[in-house]
Design a protein around this motif. Structure first.
Motif, mmCIF file in Angstrom:
data_model
loop_
_atom_site.group_PDB
_atom_site.id
_atom_site.type_symbol
_atom_site.label_atom_id
_atom_site.label_comp_id
_atom_site.label_asym_id
_atom_site.label_seq_id
_atom_site.Cartn_x
_atom_site.Cartn_y
_atom_site.Cartn_z
ATOM 1 N N SER A 23 -3.785 -2.967 -7.390
ATOM 2 C CA SER A 23 -3.459 -1.883 -6.456
ATOM 3 C C SER A 23 -4.720 -1.553 -6.032
ATOM 4 O O SER A 23 -5.807 -0.956 -6.544
ATOM 5 C CB SER A 23 -2.909 -0.655 -7.176
ATOM 6 N N TYR A 24 -4.967 -1.266 -4.487
ATOM 7 C CA TYR A 24 -6.019 -0.912 -3.913
ATOM 8 C C TYR A 24 -6.420 0.342 -3.945
ATOM 9 O O TYR A 24 -7.490 0.670 -4.392
ATOM 10 C CB TYR A 24 -5.776 -1.273 -2.362
ATOM 11 N N LEU A 25 -5.475 1.110 -4.205
ATOM 12 C CA LEU A 25 -5.558 2.539 -4.707
ATOM 13 C C LEU A 25 -6.371 2.858 -6.130
ATOM 14 O O LEU A 25 -7.258 3.628 -6.104
ATOM 15 C CB LEU A 25 -4.273 3.336 -4.885
ATOM 16 N N GLN A 26 -6.054 1.968 -6.899
ATOM 17 C CA GLN A 26 -6.722 1.905 -8.098
ATOM 18 C C GLN A 26 -8.080 1.430 -8.121
ATOM 19 O O GLN A 26 -8.868 1.838 -9.088
ATOM 20 C CB GLN A 26 -5.957 1.015 -9.368
ATOM 21 N N LEU A 27 -8.646 0.645 -7.226
ATOM 22 C CA LEU A 27 -9.846 0.038 -7.126
ATOM 23 C C LEU A 27 -10.882 1.269 -6.669
ATOM 24 O O LEU A 27 -11.868 1.224 -6.938
ATOM 25 C CB LEU A 27 -9.719 -0.885 -6.123
ATOM 26 N N GLN A 28 -10.188 2.232 -6.223
ATOM 27 C CA GLN A 28 -10.990 3.679 -5.724
ATOM 28 C C GLN A 28 -12.021 3.344 -5.032
ATOM 29 O O GLN A 28 -13.259 3.722 -5.717
ATOM 30 C CB GLN A 28 -11.200 4.387 -7.189
ATOM 31 N N PRO A 29 -12.203 2.615 -3.721
ATOM 32 C CA PRO A 29 -13.592 2.279 -3.453
ATOM 33 C C PRO A 29 -14.028 3.791 -2.802
ATOM 34 O O PRO A 29 -13.171 4.275 -2.355
ATOM 35 C CB PRO A 29 -13.279 1.418 -2.227
ATOM 36 N N PRO A 30 -15.359 4.033 -2.979
ATOM 37 C CA PRO A 30 -15.862 5.136 -2.566
ATOM 38 C C PRO A 30 -15.765 5.442 -1.162
ATOM 39 O O PRO A 30 -16.080 4.574 -0.334
ATOM 40 C CB PRO A 30 -17.374 5.326 -3.243
ATOM 41 N N GLY A 31 -15.449 6.450 -0.530
ATOM 42 C CA GLY A 31 -15.547 6.895 0.616
ATOM 43 C C GLY A 31 -14.598 5.936 1.519
ATOM 44 O O GLY A 31 -15.045 5.564 2.662
ATOM 45 N N SER A 32 -13.568 5.245 1.016
ATOM 46 C CA SER A 32 -12.797 4.316 1.804
ATOM 47 C C SER A 32 -11.946 4.815 2.941
ATOM 48 O O SER A 32 -11.182 5.876 2.723
ATOM 49 C CB SER A 32 -11.900 3.428 0.768
ATOM 50 N N GLN A 33 -12.495 4.172 3.946
ATOM 51 C CA GLN A 33 -11.782 4.625 5.301
ATOM 52 C C GLN A 33 -10.069 4.440 5.385
ATOM 53 O O GLN A 33 -9.343 4.814 5.846
ATOM 54 C CB GLN A 33 -12.191 3.715 6.548
ATOM 55 N N THR A 34 -9.849 3.287 4.360
ATOM 56 C CA THR A 34 -8.581 2.935 4.369
ATOM 57 C C THR A 34 -8.011 3.978 3.620
ATOM 58 O O THR A 34 -6.659 4.315 4.150
ATOM 59 C CB THR A 34 -8.501 1.371 3.506
ATOM 60 N N LEU A 35 -8.366 4.425 2.512
ATOM 61 C CA LEU A 35 -7.573 5.483 1.864
ATOM 62 C C LEU A 35 -7.351 6.700 2.667
ATOM 63 O O LEU A 35 -6.488 7.154 2.600
ATOM 64 C CB LEU A 35 -8.338 5.708 0.625
ATOM 65 N N LEU A 50 0.916 -1.231 -0.039
ATOM 66 C CA LEU A 50 0.202 -0.155 -0.051
ATOM 67 C C LEU A 50 0.974 1.526 -0.028
ATOM 68 O O LEU A 50 0.752 2.224 -0.827
ATOM 69 C CB LEU A 50 -0.848 0.088 1.426
ATOM 70 N N LEU A 51 1.973 1.363 0.722
ATOM 71 C CA LEU A 51 2.926 2.397 1.008
ATOM 72 C C LEU A 51 3.503 2.654 -0.477
ATOM 73 O O LEU A 51 3.780 3.831 -0.783
ATOM 74 C CB LEU A 51 3.677 2.163 2.054
ATOM 75 N N GLY A 52 4.219 1.612 -0.864
ATOM 76 C CA GLY A 52 4.690 1.508 -2.193
ATOM 77 C C GLY A 52 3.750 2.179 -3.284
ATOM 78 O O GLY A 52 4.367 3.289 -3.818
ATOM 79 N N HIS A 53 2.493 1.612 -3.566
ATOM 80 C CA HIS A 53 1.648 2.319 -4.510
ATOM 81 C C HIS A 53 1.317 3.764 -3.949
ATOM 82 O O HIS A 53 1.219 4.684 -4.759
ATOM 83 C CB HIS A 53 0.244 1.384 -4.503
ATOM 84 N N GLY A 54 1.098 3.774 -2.840
ATOM 85 C CA GLY A 54 0.809 5.278 -2.510
ATOM 86 C C GLY A 54 1.861 6.198 -2.584
ATOM 87 O O GLY A 54 1.720 7.475 -3.084
ATOM 88 N N LEU A 55 3.011 6.010 -2.195
ATOM 89 C CA LEU A 55 4.334 6.672 -2.500
ATOM 90 C C LEU A 55 4.433 7.277 -4.271
ATOM 91 O O LEU A 55 4.715 8.198 -4.667
ATOM 92 C CB LEU A 55 5.392 6.246 -1.944
ATOM 93 N N ALA A 56 4.400 5.948 -4.889
ATOM 94 C CA ALA A 56 4.445 6.018 -6.429
ATOM 95 C C ALA A 56 3.456 6.823 -6.777
ATOM 96 O O ALA A 56 3.721 7.649 -7.832
ATOM 97 C CB ALA A 56 4.441 4.950 -6.946
ATOM 98 N N ALA A 57 2.234 6.834 -6.257
ATOM 99 C CA ALA A 57 1.228 7.826 -6.956
ATOM 100 C C ALA A 57 1.266 9.118 -6.519
ATOM 101 O O ALA A 57 0.953 10.120 -7.298
ATOM 102 C CB ALA A 57 -0.047 6.915 -6.580
#
Lengths: 336, 262
Positions: free
Chosen positions: A306-318, A78-85
């Motif tokens: 990538s969880y980030l790309q799934l873009q779940p609406p209103g995700s608490q995780t994000l 998650l961090l890897g994807h997050g930092l890369a984005a």
């Protein structure tokens, strides 16, 4: 007599003793040969190698937890994807140092990829434009293959991974570790920390000594809320303290579960002792945030999306992840 | 070594945090409730959880004439426990040891504990396929009454590591009794809707692929989680739960195996 190094095994006879390198306590000590030879040896050549190799890496972060299955690998990806984005112009690397159970190739969706060895070292596998990965998973023939190695062999592998991967210029290197406070950890800390030090000229490879150069930005410790997990995580925090590793903070994973049906919140892993918040207060380490227990995240990890790309609406995780990233970036920037 | 133990059960998993210690302790407690004499050995040196789960954290191990005397949970001495947790001064203390030292400690645990006559010795292990495991296997290989239970969670990330553990057992020649899937589903306490947080069915399909017996699914049950730290048996406190049913079935399988063996 103070010639017993701080990080020596118990019952170390001392580096100047006649028994140095010969006592039973010396078996398995990485410095046994150095002590037994009687001559002050130069620095471990690997330290210099790793230092050179990682000199182009700005921030090196260890992801740790005394406990298994709390989400170290999930958080790392998650961090890897997050930092890369977040930083499209920066390069992020992930090193999967879990030799017995490498999970990153699956989580990042690059299972079955081949790594190549060239004159300049191992080339990592690129997950995205600016996210690369190296894992022992790439070197195993079949998913059933087990790495049944004792400590020294694992250390050799980690040393190789640290010294021979051609990362190029990296802004962040995230190192995903197996659970525990054992060989892999000792060596990871030892070598990575050494990578930032200029003068490494003592005969005894003291991790503490190398750490003074602060080559390692710090450690990120992952926990879940229940006491059984916290118990092991406390040990990990103590381990960091013993080896003078800066703790960037603790992330609590699997904190609350929101029922997809009725949207009510419940504690799947009850924090009977106050959870990570209470532990962080007691041990005086920062709590970076809490991630909810989310089925979608588990699916994303299994399928390699990538969880980030799934873009779940209103995700608490994000939302939580964004705050955690802010804090990590701020903590890293403050050291450099 | 361990001549007086009728059956040795290794609880293994390549993956951490899948519930090895919870399964080990609940299995030991269930065996005890069913009237067997049980020993529980925790060889997880870096993260010993058994003393906490059984609420024995401040107990001490004594050195007797025949070896180390385990800590007993009950007055009748039907459940004896041994863990490195008893040897640490503070619960925050870390065991920062390299392989050889861990190996020596485990050998001592296997050889120097005076268990008396036992029906079952349950051995809780750390995650992975490394020093601790190699040592345990090397020492237990010559003991014919030894077999392993593999614990997994349903998601593929965990299954992947557990497959490696099965390979490990096969390479070292330890017979595998079967696979237990833990954390299968979670029942919302408000609306009773069951969510498969970590997907489901992974343990069963793994058992099929690797041709092993499937021993059952344990759901995520926060009530069982809360028993940790109290040393209470799920079969006694929550007799109607799925967890208790799976544990009871498992004990029946085990009981038959020692009757056939002896």
């Amino acid at each position: 007599m103070s010639n017993i190094p701080e990080n020596a095994p118990n019952h170390c006879p001392g580096t100047q003793s006649e028994d140095a390198g010969k006592a039973s306590a010396c078996a398995g000590c990485p410095n046994q040969n150095i002590c037994a030879s009687g001559v002050p040896a130069g620095p471990d050549p690997a330290i210099e190698l790793i230092k050179n190799r990682l000199s182009n890496v700005k921030h090196k972060i260890l992801v740790l937890s005394g406990k298994g299955g709390v989400g170290k690998s999930t958080l790392t990806s998650l961090l890897g994807h997050g930092l890369a984005a977040r930083f499209p112009d920066k390069n992020i690397g992930i090193l999967d140092a879990d030799i017995c159970g490498p999970s990153q190739p699956r989580m990042l969706g690059v299972r079955g990829e081949q790594v190549h060895y060239s004159g300049s070292g191992w080339s990592p596998v690129y997950v995205g434009d600016n996210l690369s990965l190296m894992s022992i998973g790439f070197l195993l023939g079949s998913p059933d293959d087990a790495v049944i190695w004792r400590g020294p062999k694992k250390n050799g592998m980690i040393k190789q991974f640290l010294s021979e991967v051609e990362w190029g210029e990296l802004d962040y290197l995230l190192i995903d570790t197996p659970p525990g406070t054992s060989d892999e950890h000792l060596w990871g800390v030892h070598y990575v920390a050494g990578a930032g030090v200029s003068g490494t000229s003592d005969e005894h490879l003291s991790a503490v000594q190398y750490l003074s150069g602060a080559g390692l930005s710090g450690a990120l410790v992952v926990s879940t809320p229940q006491e059984v997990a916290l118990l092991d995580v406390r040990k990990e925090l103590n381990f960091c303290r013993k080896l003078d590793v800066r703790v960037l903070g603790v992330v609590e994973n699997m904190a609350v579960f929101v029922c997809p049906n009725c949207k009510s919140r419940s504690e799947v892993f009850p924090a009977t002792t106050g959870g990570a918040a209470a532990m962080c207060e007691e041990l005086e380490v920062p709590l970076l945030g809490a991630l909810p227990l989310e089925p979608l995240l588990a699916r994303a990890a299994d399928s390699g999306h990538s969880y980030l790309q799934l873009q779940p609406p209103g995700s608490q995780t994000l939302v939580a992840m964004d705050q955690i990233l802010d804090k990590i970036v701020a903590a890293c920037e403050s050291t450099s | 070594m361990l001549e007086n133990v009728k059956s040795v059960i290794l609880v293994l998993s390549g993956k951490g945090g899948v519930g090895k210690s919870t399964v080990s302790t609940q299995l030991a407690l269930t065996l005890k409730e069913r009237g067997f004499k049980v020993g529980l050995l925790d060889v997880d040196l870096c993260g010993p959880s058994v003393p906490h789960i059984l609420n024995l954290e401040n107990e001490n191990i004594h050195q007797g004439t025949d070896g180390w005397v385990p800590v007993y949970l009950d007055k009748e001495q039907r459940l004896g426990v041994m863990s490195i947790g008893f040897l640490l001064k503070s619960r925050n203390d870390a065991v920062v040891w390299r392989g050889p030292k861990k190996t020596a400690m485990i050998k001592q645990f296997l050889e120097d504990v005076y268990w008396q006559d036992l029906d079952f010795l349950v051995i809780d292990t750390p995650p992975g396929t490394s020093d601790e495991h190699i040592t345990v296997m090397e020492n237990l290989r010559q003991i014919p009454q030894c077999s392993a239970i593999i614990v997994t969670t349903p998601q593929e990330v965990a299954i992947e590591d557990v497959r490696k553990e099965i390979t490990f057992c096969r390479k070292t020649g330890i017979s595998i009794l079967g696979i237990i899937e833990n954390m299968s589903g979670y029942q919302c306490p408000t609306c009773n809707e069951c969510t498969n947080i970590f997907s489901s069915g992974g343990g069963k399909s793994l058992a099929e692929i690797s041709k092993l017996q499937f021993l059952g699914c344990l759901p995520i049950d926060a009530r069982v989680g809360k028993l940790a730290g109290q040393g209470l048996a799920a079969v006694k406190e929550l007799p109607d739960s799925t967890t208790s049913k799976v544990l009871n079935d498992l004990v029946t399988v085990l009981a038959e195996s020692i009757q056939n063996g002896s």
